[in-house]
Scaffold this motif. Structure first.
Motif, PDB file in Angstrom:
ATOM      1  N   LEU A 307       0.760  -0.971  -0.120  1.00  0.00           N
ATOM      2  CA  LEU A 307      -0.570   0.085   0.388  1.00  0.00           C
ATOM      3  C   LEU A 307       1.173   1.170  -0.036  1.00  0.00           C
ATOM      4  CD1 LEU A 307      -2.687   1.846   0.240  1.00  0.00           C
ATOM      5  CD2 LEU A 307      -2.416   0.818   2.854  1.00  0.00           C
ATOM      6  N   GLN A 308       1.058   1.581  -0.876  1.00  0.00           N
ATOM      7  CA  GLN A 308       2.354   3.079  -1.066  1.00  0.00           C
ATOM      8  C   GLN A 308       0.865   4.163  -0.601  1.00  0.00           C
ATOM      9  OE1 GLN A 308       3.065   4.435  -5.141  1.00  0.00           O
ATOM     10  NE2 GLN A 308       3.843   6.133  -5.005  1.00  0.00           N
ATOM     11  N   LYS A 309      -0.138   4.556  -0.919  1.00  0.00           N
ATOM     12  CA  LYS A 309      -1.279   5.556  -0.778  1.00  0.00           C
ATOM     13  C   LYS A 309      -2.113   5.866  -0.565  1.00  0.00           C
ATOM     14  CE  LYS A 309      -0.183   8.405  -4.958  1.00  0.00           C
ATOM     15  NZ  LYS A 309       0.280   8.934  -5.220  1.00  0.00           N
ATOM     16  N   THR A 314     -12.214  13.143  -3.711  1.00  0.00           N
ATOM     17  CA  THR A 314     -12.594  14.026  -3.773  1.00  0.00           C
ATOM     18  C   THR A 314     -12.039  16.146  -3.875  1.00  0.00           C
ATOM     19  OG1 THR A 314     -15.219  12.964  -2.961  1.00  0.00           O
ATOM     20  CG2 THR A 314     -14.880  15.302  -2.730  1.00  0.00           C
ATOM     21  N   CYS A 315     -11.301  15.505  -2.536  1.00  0.00           N
ATOM     22  CA  CYS A 315     -10.616  16.365  -2.053  1.00  0.00           C
ATOM     23  C   CYS A 315      -9.346  16.632  -2.936  1.00  0.00           C
ATOM     24  CB  CYS A 315     -10.749  16.906  -1.158  1.00  0.00           C
ATOM     25  SG  CYS A 315      -9.357  15.736   0.463  1.00  0.00           S
ATOM     26  N   GLY A 316      -8.814  15.426  -3.169  1.00  0.00           N
ATOM     27  CA  GLY A 316      -7.761  15.706  -4.236  1.00  0.00           C
ATOM     28  C   GLY A 316      -5.821  15.291  -2.863  1.00  0.00           C
ATOM     29  N   ALA A 317      -6.317  14.944  -1.301  1.00  0.00           N
ATOM     30  CA  ALA A 317      -5.931  14.729  -0.304  1.00  0.00           C
ATOM     31  C   ALA A 317      -5.365  13.927  -0.346  1.00  0.00           C
ATOM     32  CB  ALA A 317      -6.217  15.360   1.235  1.00  0.00           C
ATOM     33  N   GLU A 318      -3.856  13.553  -0.437  1.00  0.00           N
ATOM     34  CA  GLU A 318      -2.973  12.222  -0.207  1.00  0.00           C
ATOM     35  C   GLU A 318      -2.382  12.191   0.988  1.00  0.00           C
ATOM     36  OE1 GLU A 318      -0.265  11.396  -3.217  1.00  0.00           O
ATOM     37  OE2 GLU A 318      -1.535  12.161  -5.189  1.00  0.00           O
ATOM     38  N   GLU A 319      -1.920  10.607   1.421  1.00  0.00           N
ATOM     39  CA  GLU A 319      -1.570  10.031   2.716  1.00  0.00           C
ATOM     40  C   GLU A 319      -1.070   8.867   2.002  1.00  0.00           C
ATOM     41  OE1 GLU A 319      -2.758   8.698   7.583  1.00  0.00           O
ATOM     42  OE2 GLU A 319      -4.283   9.267   6.139  1.00  0.00           O
ATOM     43  N   GLU A 320       0.427   9.371   2.672  1.00  0.00           N
ATOM     44  CA  GLU A 320       1.376   7.801   1.838  1.00  0.00           C
ATOM     45  C   GLU A 320       1.047   7.216   3.135  1.00  0.00           C
ATOM     46  OE1 GLU A 320       5.951   9.009   2.202  1.00  0.00           O
ATOM     47  OE2 GLU A 320       5.497   9.068   0.658  1.00  0.00           O
ATOM     48  N   MET A 321       1.720   6.055   2.677  1.00  0.00           N
ATOM     49  CA  MET A 321       1.378   4.476   4.209  1.00  0.00           C
ATOM     50  C   MET A 321       2.434   3.667   4.160  1.00  0.00           C
ATOM     51  SD  MET A 321      -1.848   5.518   5.055  1.00  0.00           S
ATOM     52  CE  MET A 321      -2.251   4.088   5.740  1.00  0.00           C
ATOM     53  N   PHE A 322       3.162   3.202   3.028  1.00  0.00           N
ATOM     54  CA  PHE A 322       3.396   2.316   2.914  1.00  0.00           C
ATOM     55  C   PHE A 322       3.877   0.708   3.820  1.00  0.00           C
ATOM     56  CE2 PHE A 322       5.730   5.817   0.025  1.00  0.00           C
ATOM     57  CZ  PHE A 322       6.026   5.105  -1.211  1.00  0.00           C
ATOM     58  N   ALA A 323       3.187   1.486   4.037  1.00  0.00           N
ATOM     59  CA  ALA A 323       2.886  -0.282   4.147  1.00  0.00           C
ATOM     60  C   ALA A 323       1.713  -2.126   3.587  1.00  0.00           C
ATOM     61  CB  ALA A 323       1.301   0.178   5.550  1.00  0.00           C
ATOM     62  N   ALA A 333      -9.654   3.763   5.992  1.00  0.00           N
ATOM     63  CA  ALA A 333     -10.475   4.514   4.394  1.00  0.00           C
ATOM     64  C   ALA A 333     -11.751   5.721   4.061  1.00  0.00           C
ATOM     65  CB  ALA A 333     -11.086   3.140   3.664  1.00  0.00           C
ATOM     66  N   TRP A 334     -11.802   5.870   5.516  1.00  0.00           N
ATOM     67  CA  TRP A 334     -12.317   7.325   5.116  1.00  0.00           C
ATOM     68  C   TRP A 334     -11.571   8.093   4.719  1.00  0.00           C
ATOM     69  CZ3 TRP A 334     -16.609   5.657   3.703  1.00  0.00           C
ATOM     70  CH2 TRP A 334     -17.167   5.078   4.210  1.00  0.00           C
ATOM     71  N   CYS A 335     -12.092   9.614   4.084  1.00  0.00           N
ATOM     72  CA  CYS A 335     -10.938  11.123   3.792  1.00  0.00           C
ATOM     73  C   CYS A 335     -10.957  12.116   5.285  1.00  0.00           C
ATOM     74  CB  CYS A 335     -11.195  11.434   2.555  1.00  0.00           C
ATOM     75  SG  CYS A 335     -10.150  13.155   2.974  1.00  0.00           S
ATOM     76  N   PRO A 336     -10.472  11.787   5.602  1.00  0.00           N
ATOM     77  CA  PRO A 336     -10.530  12.897   7.246  1.00  0.00           C
ATOM     78  C   PRO A 336     -10.045  14.142   7.084  1.00  0.00           C
ATOM     79  CG  PRO A 336      -7.705  12.218   6.872  1.00  0.00           C
ATOM     80  CD  PRO A 336      -9.071  11.533   5.872  1.00  0.00           C
ATOM     81  N   THR A 337      -9.726  14.741   5.974  1.00  0.00           N
ATOM     82  CA  THR A 337      -9.712  16.542   5.221  1.00  0.00           C
ATOM     83  C   THR A 337     -10.817  16.795   5.045  1.00  0.00           C
ATOM     84  OG1 THR A 337      -8.193  15.477   4.315  1.00  0.00           O
ATOM     85  CG2 THR A 337      -8.837  17.936   3.396  1.00  0.00           C
ATOM     86  N   CYS A 338     -11.243  15.683   4.549  1.00  0.00           N
ATOM     87  CA  CYS A 338     -13.065  16.147   3.619  1.00  0.00           C
ATOM     88  C   CYS A 338     -13.494  15.663   5.405  1.00  0.00           C
ATOM     89  CB  CYS A 338     -13.942  14.881   2.885  1.00  0.00           C
ATOM     90  SG  CYS A 338     -13.202  14.901   1.123  1.00  0.00           S
ATOM     91  N   ARG A 339     -13.866  14.885   6.388  1.00  0.00           N
ATOM     92  CA  ARG A 339     -14.578  15.131   7.165  1.00  0.00           C
ATOM     93  C   ARG A 339     -14.344  15.850   8.339  1.00  0.00           C
ATOM     94  NH1 ARG A 339     -14.197   9.244  10.879  1.00  0.00           N
ATOM     95  NH2 ARG A 339     -15.457   8.610   8.939  1.00  0.00           N
ATOM     96  N   ARG A 348     -11.418   6.952   0.367  1.00  0.00           N
ATOM     97  CA  ARG A 348      -9.780   7.031  -0.335  1.00  0.00           C
ATOM     98  C   ARG A 348      -9.654   5.480  -1.352  1.00  0.00           C
ATOM     99  NH1 ARG A 348      -6.307   9.357   3.968  1.00  0.00           N
ATOM    100  NH2 ARG A 348      -6.775   7.711   5.479  1.00  0.00           N
ATOM    101  N   GLU A 349      -9.136   5.845  -2.599  1.00  0.00           N
ATOM    102  CA  GLU A 349      -8.817   5.067  -3.112  1.00  0.00           C
ATOM    103  C   GLU A 349      -7.375   4.699  -3.007  1.00  0.00           C
ATOM    104  OE1 GLU A 349      -8.568   7.076  -7.117  1.00  0.00           O
ATOM    105  OE2 GLU A 349     -11.184   7.020  -7.260  1.00  0.00           O
ATOM    106  N   VAL A 350      -7.255   3.156  -2.977  1.00  0.00           N
ATOM    107  CA  VAL A 350      -6.238   2.764  -1.845  1.00  0.00           C
ATOM    108  C   VAL A 350      -5.045   2.268  -3.778  1.00  0.00           C
ATOM    109  CG1 VAL A 350      -5.324   0.208  -1.482  1.00  0.00           C
ATOM    110  CG2 VAL A 350      -7.632   0.886  -0.073  1.00  0.00           C
ATOM    111  N   VAL A 351      -3.799   2.918  -3.771  1.00  0.00           N
ATOM    112  CA  VAL A 351      -3.131   2.838  -4.611  1.00  0.00           C
ATOM    113  C   VAL A 351      -1.680   1.683  -4.155  1.00  0.00           C
ATOM    114  CG1 VAL A 351      -1.626   4.279  -5.861  1.00  0.00           C
ATOM    115  CG2 VAL A 351      -2.911   5.359  -5.039  1.00  0.00           C
TER     116      VAL A 351
END
Ligand SMILES: [Zn+2]
Ligand SMILES: [Zn+2]
Length: 414
Positions: A307-309, A314-323, A333-339, A348-351
């Motif tokens: 899992l990269q990010k 909706t808002c385009g915010a990304e969170e890097e995970m590398f896990a 999965a839920w976007c904290p920025t939107c919340r 959020r989409e899983v990359v």
């Protein structure tokens, strides 16, 4: 006063030669107790089947047993788990099962891995084993075990149980594999499990299949007998299933066909043991070694998705995970920025990624920091069918504990 529980001092003092624990096995002409003592078995799943498998291996005198499971013991497990007691409630199944195996057979080396076997158990653990025995109830785990076993050329003995019915199957590289046996319906159910979001959902992982200790002992018994035969180089159920109908009492075997276009038939040409562990080497450095070994066209891939990010559509915010996908739970999965902005919850989409070109911004970080589990194997390919695994053997002692030691038995797999 109960005399029946008193120990007879004469019997208790009998010398080991006179009273060898394995004496009855040795009456079987072809039996080789030393072979079983040297054998290394990876047991995946310490539930109803796993308990019976581990119990059998300990009774048989199998010398090295590695138990992998992520769950903890609950009261409802106690009706189907010969190795667990009420006092074990809340303990990790893998650790309790390994301890119980040592209680059954004090000379066994038994060690546990607590974690997600699809995403966090390094491929090195499969290569360590002579035989891999599965006691799991889901297709995703079976498929992952199957691919891992084929990569490092190890046999996979699978078991499945439901109510009073069950089946045992043996897969060896060169033969049909678990994926070859999967029907359209199996794929559909697997896709459903993976759908929406790849993140781990503990409530889904917990098997709710109704099972009984009676059928688990029957199927685990067959699995372990197949393991004995494999370890002795005898003919096995390879490429077939033994299917048992517990209501009618009937059983039969079915033969599987090998599918030429199956994705699981990827056996590494060789595996190179590195001195480094996942924390000691970067993707870029490993890619350089892969090019040294296979030439300048070599590419590097991980043997699992990382899992990269997480990206919000909706808002385009990304969170890097590398896990590893097993370490991030679905509620992330839920976007904290939107919340925070008071918008409706957005998933959020899983990359993910599993290939490394060496020019990634993160290629200089240690592999452990980009989601590669300890004792894993990374795969180098030259584009012309040649492949080499690079095993992060520097992690072996940490992962295998007391199981680190002699080489695997060179089994002849047919
Ligand atoms: Zn296959
Ligand atoms: Zn958002």
């Amino acid at each position: 006063m109960t005399d029946v529980l008193r120990i007879d001092p004469e019997l208790a003092a009998a010398s080991p030669e006179k009273d060898d624990r394995f004496h009855r096995f040795k009456l079987i002409g072809w039996w080789d107790q030393q072979r079983l003592r040297r054998a290394r078995v990876l047991v995946i799943g310490a539930g109803a089947l796993g308990n019976e498998i581990i119990k059998n291996l300990a009774l048989l005198g199998v010398g090295n047993v590695f138990v992998a499971d992520m769950d903890r013991i609950e009261n409802s497990n106690l009706s189907r788990s010969v190795l667990y007691r009420e006092r074990d409630n809340g303990a990790f199944k893998a650790a309790a099962a390994a301890a119980a195996a040592r209680d059954v057979y004090p000379d066994i080396k038994a060690h546990s891995f607590v974690g997600n076997i699809v995403h966090d158990l390094g491929l090195g653990a499969f290569r360590w084993a002579d035989v891999v025995i599965g006691g799991l109830d889901n297709r995703e785990a079976r498929l992952a075990i199957n691919r891992n076993c084929y990569k490092v050329n190890r046999p996979f003995i699978d078991g499945a149980i439901e109510t009073l019915d069950g089946s045992a199957r043996v897969f060896v590289p060169d033969g049909p594999c678990y994926e070859c046996t999967m029907s359209k319906q199996d794929w559909k159910l697997l896709q459903m499990r993976r759908s929406c979001n790849l993140l781990s959902r503990p409530e889904m992982e917990a098997g709710k299949t109704p099972t009984t200790p009676t059928v688990s002992s029957i199927i685990a018994g067959v699995q372990c007998q197949e393991a004995i035969k494999l370890l002795h180089g005898m003919e096995t159920l390879a490429g077939r299933a033994w299917v048992y109908n517990g209501i009618s009492g009937d059983s039969y075997t079915t033969v599987f066909q090998r599918k030429p276009d199956c994705y699981s038939h990827d056996t590494l040409s060789e595996v190179i043991a590195l001195d480094e562990g996942a924390a000691d080497i970067s993707a870029a450095d490993l890619l350089a070694r892969a090019k040294d070994h296979l030439g300048p066209t070599a590419t590097l891939e991980l043997c699992r998705e990382v899992l990269q990010k997480l990206v919000c559509p909706t808002c385009g915010a990304e969170e890097e995970m590398f896990a590893s996908l097993g370490r991030v739970s679905a509620d992330k999965a839920w976007c904290p920025t939107c919340r925070a902005a008071g918008r409706a919850d957005v998933r959020r989409e899983v990359v993910t990624f599993h290939q490394l070109r060496g020019d990634e911004l993160f290629a200089r970080r240690p592999l452990s920091e980009i989601g590669v589990p300890p004792f894993d194997v990374l795969i180098a390919r030259d584009g012309q069918g040649r492949s080499a695994g690079f095993e992060l053997t520097g992690d072996a002692a940490r992962v295998l504990g007391p199981l680190l030691g002699d080489d695997a038995l060179e089994l002849e797999l047919e």
